[in-house]
Design an enzyme around this catalytic site. Structure first.
Site, PDB file in Angstrom:
ATOM      1  CB  SER A  19      -0.904   0.017   1.236  1.00  0.00           C
ATOM      2  OG  SER A  19      -1.675   1.200   1.293  1.00  0.00           O
ATOM      3  CG  HIS A  20       2.016   3.660  -2.957  1.00  0.00           C
ATOM      4  ND1 HIS A  20       1.897   2.393  -3.456  1.00  0.00           N
ATOM      5  CD2 HIS A  20       3.165   4.164  -3.488  1.00  0.00           C
ATOM      6  CE1 HIS A  20       2.909   2.136  -4.263  1.00  0.00           C
ATOM      7  NE2 HIS A  20       3.699   3.190  -4.298  1.00  0.00           N
ATOM      8  CD  GLN A  22       3.097   6.845   4.355  1.00  0.00           C
ATOM      9  OE1 GLN A  22       3.622   6.660   5.453  1.00  0.00           O
ATOM     10  NE2 GLN A  22       3.477   6.194   3.274  1.00  0.00           N
ATOM     11  CE  LYS A  24      -6.465   1.029   2.769  1.00  0.00           C
ATOM     12  NZ  LYS A  24      -6.701   0.316   1.498  1.00  0.00           N
ATOM     13  CG  ASP A  80      -9.220  -3.445  -2.104  1.00  0.00           C
ATOM     14  OD1 ASP A  80      -8.554  -2.482  -2.508  1.00  0.00           O
ATOM     15  OD2 ASP A  80     -10.374  -3.679  -2.508  1.00  0.00           O
ATOM     16  N   GLY A 165      -9.605   8.736   5.101  1.00  0.00           N
ATOM     17  CA  GLY A 165     -10.662   8.341   4.185  1.00  0.00           C
ATOM     18  C   GLY A 165     -12.037   8.815   4.646  1.00  0.00           C
ATOM     19  CE1 TYR A 166     -16.302   8.090   0.695  1.00  0.00           C
ATOM     20  CE2 TYR A 166     -14.190   6.936   0.647  1.00  0.00           C
ATOM     21  CZ  TYR A 166     -15.234   7.559  -0.012  1.00  0.00           C
ATOM     22  OH  TYR A 166     -15.211   7.653  -1.393  1.00  0.00           O
ATOM     23  CG  ASP A 167     -11.738   6.333   9.348  1.00  0.00           C
ATOM     24  OD1 ASP A 167     -12.332   5.404   8.755  1.00  0.00           O
ATOM     25  OD2 ASP A 167     -10.592   6.217   9.814  1.00  0.00           O
ATOM     26  CE  LYS A 187     -10.340   3.340  11.889  1.00  0.00           C
ATOM     27  NZ  LYS A 187      -9.575   4.083  10.871  1.00  0.00           N
TER      28      LYS A 187
END
EC number: 3.6.1.66
Length: 207
Positions: A19-20, A22, A24, A80, A165-167, A187
């Protein structure tokens, strides 16, 4: 679920994260380092991201894990994950990142969250969920895959600056804070990634 009846186990050592992202990288590193694994990302190694051409989280995670493992000769782990809204038929789903893409490159998740809210607002159903697929791959092509979900509701405007992201627009079941407001430890205890990782750890990580 595992791709074989007897899952292959990892030995302690270097593990490539395919993954790129950061965010994750931070979350996965926190999960695997207690097992004696040293995480290095494909971004740090200068490897490109392969095209994600599958229509499932596990399928796309497998593409990324195999590309990273074959490109480095090391075991690789790919994540993913995506955000789904019931009123949108499960979208953005496997196209979660695509909804945030900007015409000139880069991603804008504030824009993506606004798009989700605008499309879903006319519907009464606010059910939403996150899915995470984790796939381990070895240079010989062997893979093991695991999937976790967390259910809740979507909110708008976004709340909180934690996570990624959508967090900030997702409130998990039984909580009042969004993932963007939650302490990271809280979390991680309930997230889709933590649930997928618990299955992976039980099956494949050093005991």
């Amino acid at each position: 679920m595992p791709s074989s009846a007897s899952p292959r186990r990892l030995a302690p050592g270097r593990l490539v994260l395919a993954s790129h992202n950061q965010g994750k990288l931070r979350e996965v590193a926190a999960l695997v380092t207690p097992y004696g694994m040293e995480i290095v990302s494909v971004a740090a190694l200068g490897l490109p991201e392969p095209a994600e051409t599958e229509n499932s989280f596990l399928g796309n995670a497998r593409i990324k894990a195999l590309a990273a493992s074959r490109g480095t000769g090391l075991p690789a782990l790919a994540d993913d994950s995506g955000f789904s809204v019931a009123a949108l038929g499960g979208d953005p789903g496997v196209r979660t990142a695509d909804w945030a893409e900007l015409p000139g490159g880069g991603r804008d998740y504030v824009m993506a969250m606004a798009k989700v809210a605008a499309l879903a607002a006319p519907h009464a159903d606010r059910t939403a969920w996150f899915t995470c697929a984790l796939v381990l791959a070895w240079p010989d092509g062997h893979t093991e895959g695991f999937e976790g979900k967390v259910h809740g509701t979507w909110v708008h405007p976004p709340r909180g600056t934690r996570g990624f992201g959508y967090d900030p627009m997702f409130v998990p079941e039984g909580a009042t804070e969004t993932f963007g407001e939650m302490d990271p430890v809280a979390k991680h205890a309930i997230s889709h990634r933590a649930r997928a990782f618990a299955l992976l750890a039980a099956a494949c990580l050093p005991g």
